[in-house]
Design a protein around this motif. Structure first.
Motif, short mmCIF file in Angstrom:
data_model
loop_
_atom_site.label_atom_id
_atom_site.label_comp_id
_atom_site.label_asym_id
_atom_site.label_seq_id
_atom_site.Cartn_x
_atom_site.Cartn_y
_atom_site.Cartn_z
N UNK A 23 0.41 -1.02 0.24
CA UNK A 23 -0.04 0.00 0.08
C UNK A 23 0.90 1.54 0.03
N UNK A 24 0.68 2.17 -0.45
CA UNK A 24 0.86 3.30 -0.87
C UNK A 24 0.49 3.98 0.05
N UNK A 25 2.19 4.77 0.97
CA UNK A 25 1.64 5.58 2.14
C UNK A 25 2.14 6.91 1.95
N UNK A 26 0.74 8.06 2.31
CA UNK A 26 1.70 9.50 2.52
C UNK A 26 1.69 10.29 3.84
N UNK A 27 2.97 10.54 4.39
CA UNK A 27 3.77 11.55 5.68
C UNK A 27 4.22 12.68 5.42
N UNK A 28 3.75 13.36 6.03
CA UNK A 28 3.36 14.74 6.24
C UNK A 28 4.27 15.28 7.27
N UNK A 29 5.35 15.96 6.79
CA UNK A 29 6.03 16.74 7.64
C UNK A 29 5.33 18.34 7.63
N UNK A 30 4.83 18.91 9.41
CA UNK A 30 4.43 19.62 9.10
C UNK A 30 5.11 20.63 9.84
N UNK A 31 5.08 22.45 9.01
CA UNK A 31 5.71 23.38 9.18
C UNK A 31 7.49 22.81 8.92
N UNK A 32 7.87 21.84 7.95
CA UNK A 32 9.43 21.79 7.97
C UNK A 32 10.67 22.83 8.52
N UNK A 33 11.60 22.23 9.04
CA UNK A 33 12.55 23.87 9.49
C UNK A 33 13.49 22.91 10.23
N UNK A 34 14.32 23.24 9.43
CA UNK A 34 15.80 22.70 9.96
C UNK A 34 16.47 21.62 10.38
#
Length: 131
Positions: A23-34
């Motif tokens: 199964x394809x997965x989608x992972x979100x990194x929120x407000x990524x910085x550094x």
């Protein structure tokens, strides 16, 4: 992917288990910085990465590799030896879908560094077995 042909007999993996692995997965990194980490799988294939704004994302196998490469300017070629898995510079809200990127990491965390954030980044990926 049609997985029906991969299930040959009663000793094979169940259809539900095989579908879960593929199964394809989608992972979100929120407000990524550094710097930071993102949970993937010990083996994975990234199919696309979406950005909500301009940013440079680099993914590494280890924190030490990420930290050693943190100061490298975007115009400086990658010197090698630091476990870089993926690098992309988004100039705005866009998706990098130029080709799949496979990676192998120890454990399940990949180590990222984002320049130009904060920005939300969604990584679309499939787990795979480690070689």
């Amino acid at each position: 992917m049609d997985t029906a042909a991969l299930i040959a007999d009663d000793t094979s993996m169940t259809r539900a288990a095989l579908d879960a692995l593929t199964a394809r997965r989608a992972t979100t990194i929120t407000a990524a910085s550094g710097p930071g980490t993102v949970a993937l799988a010990p083996g994975f294939v990234i199919t696309d990465v979406s950005f909500t704004g301009a940013a440079r994302l680099r993914l590494y196998r280890t924190a030490a590799g990420r930290d050693a490469d943190a100061g490298r300017a975007v115009s400086t070629p990658y010197p090698g030896g630091r476990g870089l898995l993926y690098e992309y510079v988004a100039v705005g809200s866009e998706t990098d879908a130029e080709g799949p990127v496979s990676g192998v990491i120890d454990g399940t965390d990949a180590f990222w560094h984002v320049d130009g954030g904060p920005v939300d980044i969604t990584i679309t990926w499939f787990p795979m077995e480690r070689p």
